[in-house]
Design a protein around this motif. Structure first.
Motif, PDB file in Angstrom:
ATOM      1  N   UNK A 107       0.852  -2.915  16.801  1.00  0.00           N
ATOM      2  CA  UNK A 107       1.851  -3.769  16.507  1.00  0.00           C
ATOM      3  C   UNK A 107       2.725  -3.828  15.240  1.00  0.00           C
ATOM      4  N   UNK A 108       1.359  -3.674  14.042  1.00  0.00           N
ATOM      5  CA  UNK A 108       2.160  -3.878  12.865  1.00  0.00           C
ATOM      6  C   UNK A 108       3.009  -2.492  12.606  1.00  0.00           C
ATOM      7  N   UNK A 109       2.547  -1.110  13.071  1.00  0.00           N
ATOM      8  CA  UNK A 109       3.177  -0.157  12.820  1.00  0.00           C
ATOM      9  C   UNK A 109       4.883  -0.282  13.460  1.00  0.00           C
ATOM     10  N   UNK A 166      -2.335 -10.054  11.128  1.00  0.00           N
ATOM     11  CA  UNK A 166      -1.346  -9.466  11.446  1.00  0.00           C
ATOM     12  C   UNK A 166      -0.641  -9.251  10.215  1.00  0.00           C
ATOM     13  N   UNK A 167      -0.121 -10.384   9.256  1.00  0.00           N
ATOM     14  CA  UNK A 167       0.668 -10.102   8.373  1.00  0.00           C
ATOM     15  C   UNK A 167       0.112  -9.009   7.304  1.00  0.00           C
ATOM     16  N   UNK A 168      -1.339  -8.941   6.982  1.00  0.00           N
ATOM     17  CA  UNK A 168      -1.974  -7.957   6.325  1.00  0.00           C
ATOM     18  C   UNK A 168      -1.846  -6.795   6.832  1.00  0.00           C
ATOM     19  N   UNK A 169      -1.767  -6.409   8.089  1.00  0.00           N
ATOM     20  CA  UNK A 169      -1.755  -5.282   8.625  1.00  0.00           C
ATOM     21  C   UNK A 169      -0.405  -4.626   8.390  1.00  0.00           C
ATOM     22  N   UNK A 170       0.549  -5.802   8.764  1.00  0.00           N
ATOM     23  CA  UNK A 170       1.999  -5.110   8.437  1.00  0.00           C
ATOM     24  C   UNK A 170       2.193  -4.532   7.045  1.00  0.00           C
ATOM     25  N   UNK A 171       1.595  -5.318   6.164  1.00  0.00           N
ATOM     26  CA  UNK A 171       1.775  -4.900   4.814  1.00  0.00           C
ATOM     27  C   UNK A 171       1.170  -3.806   4.217  1.00  0.00           C
ATOM     28  N   UNK A 172       0.005  -3.456   4.880  1.00  0.00           N
ATOM     29  CA  UNK A 172      -0.962  -2.370   4.809  1.00  0.00           C
ATOM     30  C   UNK A 172      -0.167  -1.263   5.423  1.00  0.00           C
ATOM     31  N   UNK A 183       4.757   4.077   1.890  1.00  0.00           N
ATOM     32  CA  UNK A 183       5.404   4.331   0.700  1.00  0.00           C
ATOM     33  C   UNK A 183       6.329   3.252   0.293  1.00  0.00           C
ATOM     34  N   UNK A 184       6.511   2.157   1.156  1.00  0.00           N
ATOM     35  CA  UNK A 184       7.498   1.114   0.865  1.00  0.00           C
ATOM     36  C   UNK A 184       7.101   0.274  -0.181  1.00  0.00           C
ATOM     37  N   UNK A 185       7.994  -0.543  -0.676  1.00  0.00           N
ATOM     38  CA  UNK A 185       7.449  -1.493  -1.680  1.00  0.00           C
ATOM     39  C   UNK A 185       7.267  -2.954  -0.929  1.00  0.00           C
ATOM     40  N   UNK A 186       6.295  -3.508  -1.156  1.00  0.00           N
ATOM     41  CA  UNK A 186       6.091  -4.654  -0.160  1.00  0.00           C
ATOM     42  C   UNK A 186       5.701  -5.641  -1.137  1.00  0.00           C
ATOM     43  N   UNK A 203      -1.870  -2.799  -3.655  1.00  0.00           N
ATOM     44  CA  UNK A 203      -0.478  -2.342  -3.950  1.00  0.00           C
ATOM     45  C   UNK A 203       0.695  -3.142  -3.613  1.00  0.00           C
ATOM     46  N   UNK A 204       0.413  -4.429  -2.790  1.00  0.00           N
ATOM     47  CA  UNK A 204       1.462  -5.309  -2.552  1.00  0.00           C
ATOM     48  C   UNK A 204       1.757  -6.372  -3.613  1.00  0.00           C
ATOM     49  N   UNK A 205       2.692  -6.841  -3.821  1.00  0.00           N
ATOM     50  CA  UNK A 205       2.957  -7.930  -4.652  1.00  0.00           C
ATOM     51  C   UNK A 205       2.885  -9.103  -4.093  1.00  0.00           C
ATOM     52  N   UNK A 206       1.925  -9.973  -4.519  1.00  0.00           N
ATOM     53  CA  UNK A 206       1.610 -11.424  -3.755  1.00  0.00           C
ATOM     54  C   UNK A 206       2.421 -12.360  -4.885  1.00  0.00           C
ATOM     55  N   UNK A 207       3.432 -13.172  -3.814  1.00  0.00           N
ATOM     56  CA  UNK A 207       3.856 -14.300  -4.437  1.00  0.00           C
ATOM     57  C   UNK A 207       3.432 -15.580  -3.929  1.00  0.00           C
ATOM     58  N   UNK A 208       2.708 -16.485  -4.739  1.00  0.00           N
ATOM     59  CA  UNK A 208       2.095 -17.531  -4.085  1.00  0.00           C
ATOM     60  C   UNK A 208       2.902 -18.842  -3.898  1.00  0.00           C
ATOM     61  N   UNK A 209       3.257 -19.120  -2.741  1.00  0.00           N
ATOM     62  CA  UNK A 209       4.341 -20.266  -2.716  1.00  0.00           C
ATOM     63  C   UNK A 209       3.711 -20.920  -0.991  1.00  0.00           C
ATOM     64  N   UNK A 210       4.039 -22.178  -1.064  1.00  0.00           N
ATOM     65  CA  UNK A 210       3.546 -22.979   0.088  1.00  0.00           C
ATOM     66  C   UNK A 210       4.979 -23.188   0.718  1.00  0.00           C
ATOM     67  N   UNK A 211       5.136 -22.624   1.834  1.00  0.00           N
ATOM     68  CA  UNK A 211       6.302 -22.613   2.685  1.00  0.00           C
ATOM     69  C   UNK A 211       6.788 -23.926   3.355  1.00  0.00           C
TER      70      UNK A 211
END
Length: 341
Positions: free
Chosen positions: A201-203, A13-19, A25-28, A42-50
């Motif tokens: 749901x993502x849309x 789901x998170x990937x679908x939201x980002x896509x 045309x948003x910055x993700x 096209x998305x910027x991935x910030x690697x972090x453990x929450x």
């Protein structure tokens, strides 16, 4: 162009939201460990453990985000996200679940139905999923002063579904079309089935989130009969053969499980206390713009995913192995306990 932060963004789901946000045309930016997959191109991935203190310090410095979307199930992760980002975001959308409700035997119940008690710890076990989501909701609404969209999702289905529940049926009908044998189905044609397509749901999370929609909403489509779902799945899969129906008592004697898991008939519910698990009011979300695609489109996406995985594979997450299923059908027919349809 809006700036959107997806807490997750590398799994389903998170990937679908980002896509979806990228397609508009948003910055993700996606913040995730990166162990469940890749962020969409096209998305910027910030690697972090929450689970670690300071996880959000890895994010790029900026004054605020236009929208934060969080799909987490662990209260500790949600609490830390709200503490770090609530004042730096214009809008917030949290994906909860209809599993937060205390009862599942009230057809058409809306968001005012009683909830499970909130989990008071930071980490929920799988058995505490509902209680954990209640705690997550409370953290978001408290931290945002009620200014948040809380989407209590129903059964999320479609292409990429990791649970493999909904896709079992078109996948099994497609397999049966090839091998020429019958398909075993539960004899509960009037049981209600309800879902939300991951694409829809993502849309909606992106559009409703950016528009400032707030409040708690059951993110579900209309409930239809199990028979309608099965008929649509068979038609999309091109199956015109026989089905063998077995009632709940018969399936229980065969040690067939309800809803999901190994040796199950997915989506089937025998327990009377759970008959409305997939039959809740979605009026609030519909009024806020959640619009379901045709069932045929959802089934087609689910079938394509099943075919990618291989319809003849061993079933561990949901469904019956084909060999086991055919042996059951043969046994039931010999006893005169199933009726080909």
């Amino acid at each position: 162009m809006a700036s959107i932060l997806v807490l997750g963004g590398t799994s389903w789901l998170g990937g679908a939201v980002a896509a979806r946000a990228l397609a508009l045309g948003h910055e993700v930016t996606c913040l995730a460990r990166g162990e469940s997959g890749q962020a969409p191109e096209g998305a910027r991935l910030v690697s972090a453990d929450r689970t670690h203190p300071g996880a959000y310090e890895a994010l790029p410095a900026r004054d605020s985000w236009d929208l934060v979307v969080d799909v987490a199930r662990q209260p500790g992760q949600v609490r830390s996200a709200v503490a770090a980002l609530a004042e730096r975001s214009a809008h917030w959308a949290f994906v909860s679940s209809c599993s937060v409700y205390a009862r599942h035997d009230e057809p058409g119940a809306d968001e005012s139905a009683a909830l499970l008690p909130a989990l008071d710890s930071d980490e929920a076990t799988p058995e505490q999923y509902g209680e954990g989501k209640v705690a997550c909701e409370q953290a978001v609404l408290k931290g945002r002063g009620g200014r948040a969209l809380v989407a209590r999702s129903g059964l999320i289905v479609g292409g990429g579904d990791p649970s493999e529940r909904f896709g079992y049926w078109p996948g099994r009908f497609a397999q049966a079309r090839q091998d020429g044998h019958a398909v075993l189905v539960p004899d509960c044609p009037d049981q209600r089935i309800q879902w939300v397509d991951v694409v829809d749901l993502a849309a909606w999370l992106v559009s409703a989130g950016l528009s400032g929609t707030t409040g708690v909403h059951n993110a579900v489509g209309p409930a239809v009969t199990f028979e309608h779902v099965l008929d649509t799945a068979a038609r999309v899969a091109g199956f015109a053969g026989e089905v063998a129906r077995a009632d709940g008592d018969t399936l229980a004697r065969l040690d067939v499980q309800e809803f999901m898991g190994p040796r199950s008939l997915p989506l089937w519910l025998r327990d009377p206390d759970w008959q409305a698990f997939m039959d809740r009011s979605g009026a609030s979300a519909a009024a806020a713009g959640l619009a379901p695609r045709p069932l045929e489109d959802t089934v087609a996406d689910s079938l394509a995913w099943e075919q990618t995985l291989g319809t003849a594979r061993k079933r561990s997450r949901a469904g019956l192995d084909r060999v086991d299923e055919l042996a059951m059908i043969e046994s039931l027919a010999a006893q005169g306990l199933s009726i080909p349809d």
